[in-house]
Design a protein around this motif. Structure first.
Motif, mmCIF file in Angstrom:
data_model
loop_
_atom_site.group_PDB
_atom_site.id
_atom_site.type_symbol
_atom_site.label_atom_id
_atom_site.label_comp_id
_atom_site.label_asym_id
_atom_site.label_seq_id
_atom_site.Cartn_x
_atom_site.Cartn_y
_atom_site.Cartn_z
ATOM 1 N N ILE A 33 0.838 -1.198 0.000
ATOM 2 C CA ILE A 33 0.000 0.000 0.000
ATOM 3 C C ILE A 33 0.872 1.247 0.000
ATOM 4 O O ILE A 33 0.515 2.287 -0.557
ATOM 5 C CB ILE A 33 -0.963 -0.013 1.206
ATOM 6 C CG1 ILE A 33 -2.035 -1.097 1.012
ATOM 7 C CG2 ILE A 33 -1.640 1.339 1.393
ATOM 8 C CD1 ILE A 33 -2.919 -1.324 2.215
ATOM 9 N N LEU A 34 2.057 1.148 0.597
ATOM 10 C CA LEU A 34 3.018 2.255 0.604
ATOM 11 C C LEU A 34 3.777 2.388 -0.715
ATOM 12 O O LEU A 34 4.681 3.211 -0.817
ATOM 13 C CB LEU A 34 4.039 2.051 1.735
ATOM 14 C CG LEU A 34 3.537 2.243 3.172
ATOM 15 C CD1 LEU A 34 4.631 1.872 4.164
ATOM 16 C CD2 LEU A 34 3.085 3.680 3.393
ATOM 17 N N ARG A 35 3.437 1.550 -1.705
ATOM 18 C CA ARG A 35 4.102 1.529 -3.014
ATOM 19 C C ARG A 35 5.488 0.893 -2.949
ATOM 20 O O ARG A 35 6.327 1.127 -3.812
ATOM 21 C CB ARG A 35 4.244 2.932 -3.610
ATOM 22 C CG ARG A 35 2.963 3.665 -3.895
ATOM 23 C CD ARG A 35 3.264 4.947 -4.653
ATOM 24 N NE ARG A 35 2.059 5.729 -4.877
ATOM 25 C CZ ARG A 35 2.027 6.857 -5.573
ATOM 26 N NH1 ARG A 35 3.140 7.318 -6.109
ATOM 27 N NH2 ARG A 35 0.902 7.515 -5.736
ATOM 28 N N ASP A 36 5.744 0.105 -1.904
ATOM 29 C CA ASP A 36 7.033 -0.555 -1.750
ATOM 30 C C ASP A 36 6.852 -2.062 -1.864
ATOM 31 O O ASP A 36 5.742 -2.560 -2.098
ATOM 32 C CB ASP A 36 7.659 -0.194 -0.398
ATOM 33 C CG ASP A 36 8.170 1.240 -0.363
ATOM 34 O OD1 ASP A 36 8.705 1.692 -1.387
ATOM 35 O OD2 ASP A 36 8.022 1.903 0.681
ATOM 36 N N ILE A 37 7.932 -2.798 -1.683
ATOM 37 C CA ILE A 37 7.891 -4.260 -1.708
ATOM 38 C C ILE A 37 9.025 -4.772 -0.830
ATOM 39 O O ILE A 37 10.026 -4.086 -0.628
ATOM 40 C CB ILE A 37 8.042 -4.793 -3.165
ATOM 41 C CG1 ILE A 37 7.455 -6.201 -3.301
ATOM 42 C CG2 ILE A 37 9.488 -4.752 -3.607
ATOM 43 C CD1 ILE A 37 5.962 -6.229 -3.297
ATOM 44 N N ASP A 38 8.864 -5.949 -0.280
ATOM 45 C CA ASP A 38 9.908 -6.567 0.547
ATOM 46 C C ASP A 38 10.099 -8.006 0.091
ATOM 47 O O ASP A 38 9.267 -8.863 0.358
ATOM 48 C CB ASP A 38 9.510 -6.525 2.022
ATOM 49 C CG ASP A 38 10.621 -7.030 2.942
ATOM 50 O OD1 ASP A 38 11.636 -7.550 2.430
ATOM 51 O OD2 ASP A 38 10.477 -6.900 4.171
ATOM 52 N N ILE A 39 11.192 -8.253 -0.628
ATOM 53 C CA ILE A 39 11.454 -9.604 -1.127
ATOM 54 C C ILE A 39 12.477 -10.340 -0.261
ATOM 55 O O ILE A 39 12.990 -11.388 -0.659
ATOM 56 C CB ILE A 39 11.932 -9.572 -2.591
ATOM 57 C CG1 ILE A 39 13.199 -8.725 -2.739
ATOM 58 C CG2 ILE A 39 10.833 -9.058 -3.503
ATOM 59 C CD1 ILE A 39 13.782 -8.762 -4.136
ATOM 60 N N SER A 40 12.732 -9.794 0.927
ATOM 61 C CA SER A 40 13.694 -10.441 1.823
ATOM 62 C C SER A 40 13.026 -11.279 2.904
ATOM 63 O O SER A 40 13.711 -11.855 3.749
ATOM 64 C CB SER A 40 14.579 -9.380 2.491
ATOM 65 O OG SER A 40 13.841 -8.609 3.434
ATOM 66 N N PHE A 45 -3.069 5.658 12.114
ATOM 67 C CA PHE A 45 -1.878 5.059 11.518
ATOM 68 C C PHE A 45 -2.218 4.408 10.179
ATOM 69 O O PHE A 45 -1.512 4.587 9.184
ATOM 70 C CB PHE A 45 -1.291 4.026 12.480
ATOM 71 C CG PHE A 45 -0.049 3.339 11.969
ATOM 72 C CD1 PHE A 45 1.168 4.000 11.969
ATOM 73 C CD2 PHE A 45 -0.109 2.032 11.489
ATOM 74 C CE1 PHE A 45 2.322 3.370 11.496
ATOM 75 C CE2 PHE A 45 1.032 1.403 11.017
ATOM 76 C CZ PHE A 45 2.249 2.074 11.019
ATOM 77 N N GLY A 46 -3.310 3.685 10.132
ATOM 78 C CA GLY A 46 -3.725 3.037 8.894
ATOM 79 C C GLY A 46 -4.098 4.040 7.822
ATOM 80 O O GLY A 46 -3.741 3.882 6.648
ATOM 81 N N ARG A 47 -4.818 5.099 8.221
ATOM 82 C CA ARG A 47 -5.189 6.129 7.251
ATOM 83 C C ARG A 47 -3.960 6.830 6.693
ATOM 84 O O ARG A 47 -3.921 7.203 5.510
ATOM 85 C CB ARG A 47 -6.143 7.137 7.900
ATOM 86 C CG ARG A 47 -7.544 6.592 8.149
ATOM 87 C CD ARG A 47 -8.506 7.688 8.542
ATOM 88 N NE ARG A 47 -8.226 8.193 9.881
ATOM 89 C CZ ARG A 47 -8.741 7.691 10.997
ATOM 90 N NH1 ARG A 47 -9.547 6.639 10.936
ATOM 91 N NH2 ARG A 47 -8.451 8.209 12.172
ATOM 92 N N GLN A 48 -2.941 6.991 7.512
ATOM 93 C CA GLN A 48 -1.704 7.609 7.043
ATOM 94 C C GLN A 48 -0.987 6.708 6.037
ATOM 95 O O GLN A 48 -0.382 7.197 5.077
ATOM 96 C CB GLN A 48 -0.787 7.911 8.233
ATOM 97 C CG GLN A 48 -1.286 9.059 9.100
ATOM 98 C CD GLN A 48 -0.446 9.263 10.345
ATOM 99 O OE1 GLN A 48 0.199 8.329 10.836
ATOM 100 N NE2 GLN A 48 -0.449 10.482 10.873
ATOM 101 N N ILE A 49 -1.052 5.404 6.244
ATOM 102 C CA ILE A 49 -0.457 4.468 5.291
ATOM 103 C C ILE A 49 -1.131 4.601 3.927
ATOM 104 O O ILE A 49 -0.464 4.666 2.884
ATOM 105 C CB ILE A 49 -0.560 3.018 5.819
ATOM 106 C CG1 ILE A 49 0.365 2.826 7.021
ATOM 107 C CG2 ILE A 49 -0.216 2.012 4.719
ATOM 108 C CD1 ILE A 49 0.257 1.456 7.665
ATOM 109 N N PHE A 50 -2.458 4.649 3.917
ATOM 110 C CA PHE A 50 -3.185 4.812 2.652
ATOM 111 C C PHE A 50 -2.858 6.159 2.003
ATOM 112 O O PHE A 50 -2.689 6.246 0.783
ATOM 113 C CB PHE A 50 -4.692 4.695 2.888
ATOM 114 C CG PHE A 50 -5.183 3.285 2.994
ATOM 115 C CD1 PHE A 50 -5.268 2.478 1.873
ATOM 116 C CD2 PHE A 50 -5.564 2.752 4.216
ATOM 117 C CE1 PHE A 50 -5.723 1.165 1.959
ATOM 118 C CE2 PHE A 50 -6.024 1.448 4.322
ATOM 119 C CZ PHE A 50 -6.098 0.647 3.182
ATOM 120 N N ALA A 51 -2.771 7.203 2.820
ATOM 121 C CA ALA A 51 -2.459 8.530 2.286
ATOM 122 C C ALA A 51 -1.069 8.547 1.657
ATOM 123 O O ALA A 51 -0.867 9.117 0.580
ATOM 124 C CB ALA A 51 -2.551 9.568 3.402
#
Length: 340
Positions: free
Chosen positions: A82-89, A207-213
């Motif tokens: 949702i933050l536009r990131d990814i974690d492949i580790s 906190f969740g709303r900030q993640i979406f924002a």
């Protein structure tokens, strides 16, 4: 929120703000989660036709033990995406956490209770390192950073154990992977509890709303006073912590651990999140969808495993599901399978 222009008793214009959208039955049933329910039912039907041992309560109940360990990582992975990131580790974090736990117990004589805490701490530390690197080096994408840490964490696990396995855990430790409470697998109970907690945090808190924002517009969020860097660090740390939880359940279920465990877990986890409706472009998604997707991919792998489908074929199917999940939003489909 939708503004409405009305006239007051004196004929002057006034504006009322509607803070809630009216409930629409059509909109409700056009949500992506209903499409996932249909896919889940299709998976159950197909598996029951392929194997006579699939469609019964004990099988459906006990099957969750085989795939829910990795599902704990799906929830923080949803936040990361949702933050536009990814974690492949995350798969390597699982391996390193379990290897450190086993080494602490078997080689250093650390009590198993303390070794479990160390396992969770190692996972959280790995996630914290990911978050700090991504925040510190903003010019690097999360894919590049976690690709590096994926190799690093797996390499450290191999340095510690080489090609050996480590087990001999106390008998009570097996409860985490195989235990039942009132006839229900302990791992299933804990999974439901964790899903509810993450659902509340993501959809009902600031906190969740900030993640979406941040996922929709990270620059605007930063200028609006959202502590963007802090939130990213917390989310990636949560991903590492849940990888530690997965390491705990995986080692308990297997009775031992090796540096090559949890191989390709990141593929399954990302596929579950994407199939569950978490947008790869950020800013969209629901925990409910990821929960349903966990059972879709989990029961798909479990059911095909009952008829001895090769692991390579399962990888192809999971990869196809991942492609399906990320391409459907880009295609103009009939409204009855449209994502909300």
């Amino acid at each position: 929120m939708e503004p409405q222009t009305l006239l007051d008793d004196n004929g002057y214009l006034k504006r009322n703000i509607i803070d809630k959208k009216e409930f629409s039955l059509k909109t409700f049933f056009l949500q992506w989660e209903w499409m996932l329910v249909i896919i889940l039912l299709a998976v159950i039907v197909i598996n029951s036709l392929l194997s006579p041992y699939f469609l019964n309560y004990p099988s459906l109940r006990d099957g969750t033990v085989t795939f829910l360990d990795k599902a704990f990582i799906v929830f923080p992975m949803a936040m990361v995406m949702i933050l536009r990131d990814i974690d492949i580790s995350v798969g390597s974090t699982v391996a390193l956490s379990s290897v450190v736990m086993a080494t602490m117990y078997n080689s250093l004589g650390v009590p198993m209770e303390l070794a479990i805490i160390i396992c969770l701490a190692v996972g959280a530390l790995c996630g914290l390192i990911n978050g700090l690197l991504i925040v510190k080096f903003k010019e690097l994408s999360a894919v590049i950073v976690t690709l590096g840490t994926m190799i690093l964490y797996r390499g450290i696990a191999y340095v510690i154990l080489e090609d050996q396995s480590s087990g001999n855990f106390p008998e009570w430790f097996g409860f985490f992977g195989w235990g039942y409470v009132f006839g229900i697998p302990f791992i299933l109970i804990l999974f439901i509890i964790v899903a509810v907690i993450f659902g509340i945090v993501l959809h009902k808190t600031t906190f969740g709303r900030q993640i979406f924002a941040m996922g929709k517009n990270p620059t605007a969020s930063r200028f609006s006073g959202v502590k963007v860097d802090k939130i990213k660090i917390i989310v990636f740390t949560l991903a590492g912590l849940m990888a530690g939880v997965t390491a705990l359940f995986l080692a308990s279920r297997m009775g031992s651990t090796r540096p090559n465990v949890a191989n390709m877990y990141e593929l399954d986890v990302i596929a579950m999140a994407a199939l569950g409706g978490i947008s790869t472009a950020g800013g969209k998604g629901k925990i409910l969808g990821t929960v349903i997707a966990v059972f879709i991919i989990g029961y798909l792998q479990y059911g095909l495993g009952l008829i001895n489908i090769p692991a390579q074929t399962l990888l192809i199917i999971v990869g196809a599901l991942l492609i399906f999940a990320v391409t459907v939003p880009k295609i103009k489909l009939p409204s009855f399978i449209r994502r909300k």
